[in-house]
Write an enzyme that holds these catalytic residues in place. Structure first.
Site, mmCIF file in Angstrom:
data_model
loop_
_atom_site.group_PDB
_atom_site.id
_atom_site.type_symbol
_atom_site.label_atom_id
_atom_site.label_comp_id
_atom_site.label_asym_id
_atom_site.label_seq_id
_atom_site.Cartn_x
_atom_site.Cartn_y
_atom_site.Cartn_z
ATOM 1 N N ARG A 66 34.023 -4.381 76.666
ATOM 2 C CA ARG A 66 35.194 -4.955 77.314
ATOM 3 C C ARG A 66 35.178 -4.699 78.829
ATOM 4 N NH1 ARG A 66 39.899 -7.189 74.460
ATOM 5 N NH2 ARG A 66 41.273 -7.623 76.198
ATOM 6 N N ILE A 93 44.390 -8.766 77.381
ATOM 7 C CA ILE A 93 44.844 -7.721 78.301
ATOM 8 C C ILE A 93 43.823 -7.631 79.431
ATOM 9 C CG2 ILE A 93 45.437 -5.271 78.514
ATOM 10 C CD1 ILE A 93 47.162 -6.742 76.478
ATOM 11 N N LEU A 94 44.295 -7.767 80.652
ATOM 12 C CA LEU A 94 43.380 -7.702 81.791
ATOM 13 C C LEU A 94 42.994 -6.248 82.066
ATOM 14 C CD1 LEU A 94 45.215 -10.335 83.980
ATOM 15 C CD2 LEU A 94 42.908 -10.579 83.017
ATOM 16 N N ASN A 106 52.382 -12.612 85.527
ATOM 17 C CA ASN A 106 52.329 -13.117 84.149
ATOM 18 C C ASN A 106 53.684 -13.716 83.778
ATOM 19 O OD1 ASN A 106 51.232 -13.351 81.412
ATOM 20 N ND2 ASN A 106 52.651 -11.707 80.874
ATOM 21 N N HIS A 108 56.098 -14.336 80.433
ATOM 22 C CA HIS A 108 56.240 -13.811 79.064
ATOM 23 C C HIS A 108 57.484 -14.425 78.415
ATOM 24 C CE1 HIS A 108 55.791 -10.975 75.798
ATOM 25 N NE2 HIS A 108 57.084 -10.749 75.866
ATOM 26 N N ALA A 141 48.733 -2.000 84.093
ATOM 27 C CA ALA A 141 47.754 -1.706 83.041
ATOM 28 C C ALA A 141 48.343 -1.766 81.629
ATOM 29 C CB ALA A 141 47.141 -0.330 83.296
ATOM 30 N N GLY A 142 49.660 -1.770 81.503
ATOM 31 C CA GLY A 142 50.276 -1.786 80.177
ATOM 32 C C GLY A 142 50.405 -3.195 79.620
ATOM 33 N N ASP A 144 52.697 -5.987 79.102
ATOM 34 C CA ASP A 144 53.983 -6.565 79.532
ATOM 35 C C ASP A 144 54.945 -5.512 80.098
ATOM 36 O OD1 ASP A 144 53.078 -9.101 78.677
ATOM 37 O OD2 ASP A 144 53.694 -8.671 76.631
HETATM 38 C C1 GRF Z 1 53.991 -19.221 77.044
HETATM 39 O O1 GRF Z 1 55.204 -19.153 76.341
HETATM 40 C C2 GRF Z 1 53.551 -17.876 77.529
HETATM 41 O O2 GRF Z 1 54.587 -17.083 77.989
HETATM 42 C C3 GRF Z 1 52.993 -17.309 76.248
HETATM 43 O O3 GRF Z 1 52.241 -18.362 75.706
HETATM 44 C C4 GRF Z 1 52.837 -19.582 76.111
HETATM 45 C C5 GRF Z 1 51.773 -20.382 76.798
HETATM 46 O O4 GRF Z 1 52.099 -21.727 76.833
HETATM 47 N N1 GRF Z 1 52.276 -16.097 76.464
HETATM 48 P P1 GRF Z 1 51.200 -22.798 77.603
HETATM 49 O O5 GRF Z 1 49.743 -22.538 77.222
HETATM 50 O O6 GRF Z 1 51.432 -22.611 79.078
HETATM 51 O O7 GRF Z 1 51.674 -24.120 77.115
#
Ligand code: GRF
Length: 219
Positions: A66, A93-94, A106, A108, A141-142, A144
């Site tokens: 990884r 996870i980056l 990101n 979420h 690093a976590g 979300d």
């Molecule tokens: C989004 O809801 C994002 O937050 C989640 O996956 C979805 C991705 O949607 N992690 P898309 O590929 O941009 O349509």
């Protein structure tokens, strides 16, 4: 000068599309200069290709470890000299090489810190919350756990299932991501402790040439 964005995707790429559409207008202040993915054959990559944006794919399984994937991915991203990396539905996870080299945002589909992880919408429904939403945050690093930049609430409706709720969240998420990235690009941003402030300084464009710290990070 436009802020250079590299967008990372793993799926349908509708958040990417929203950024591509916004960036078509010069006044947005940011341009998608490349799209990266952790898998082939996804609509997200097709969207980039249709928009004439260069793409690259680095699959975890193609690397012995990884760490090596992380290093290679950081290298592929760096080729495009981004000011900001946007993880838009990127389901990996980056690692420290990517996160040490670029600021990463990101999106979420929940109101963090509630329901982190890959099944945020399912988890929110299972918990029985009446309100969920979406969060745009800086990546650390976590999983979300990074500093929140913007959030918006979405009510859960009677009879919602994972798909209907996720689609309703995504409608809000796309707008919030575009607004937030646009403001970061046009107005600059700073991070002090866990507090992200927008509109507090210089625009990030062009800083990638001199070093890896667009925006201003004040500890
Ligand atoms: C989004 O809801 C994002 O937050 C989640 O996956 C979805 C991705 O949607 N992690 P898309 O590929 O941009 O349509």
């Amino acid at each position: 000068m436009s802020v250079r964005l590299v967008v990372l995707v793993s799926g349908s790429g509708t958040n990417l599309q929203a950024l591509l559409d916004a960036a078509a207008d010069d006044t947005f202040g940011a341009a998608v200069v490349a799209v990266g993915a952790d898998r082939t054959g996804i609509e997200g990559l097709a969207r980039a290709e249709r928009a004439g944006v260069p793409t690259f794919v680095e699959r975890v399984g193609d690397h012995p470890t990884r760490d090596e994937w992380d290093e290679r991915l950081a290298g592929r991203i760096a080729e495009h000299k981004p000011d900001l990396v946007v993880s838009a539905g990127f389901m990996k996870i980056l690692g420290p090489r990517v996160l040490g080299a670029f600021p990463v945002v990101n999106t979420h589909p929940a109101l963090l810190p509630a329901f982190p992880g890959a099944h945020a919408v399912r988890d929110a429904l299972a918990y029985g919350v009446r309100v969920t939403g979406c969060t745009v945050h800086l990546v650390d690093a976590g999983v979300d756990t990074g500093p929140v930049i913007a959030q918006e609430a979405v009510p859960v409706r009677e009879g919602d299932d994972e798909e209907s709720l996720h689609e309703r969240i995504k409608t809000v998420e796309r707008r919030l991501l575009v607004e937030t990235v646009g403001r970061m690009a046009r107005e600059g941003w700073t991070l002090t402790g866990r507090t992200v402030r927008l509109g507090t300084g210089r625009v990030a464009a062009g800083q990638a040439a001199d070093g890896p710290t667009p925006g201003r990070i004040t500890k």
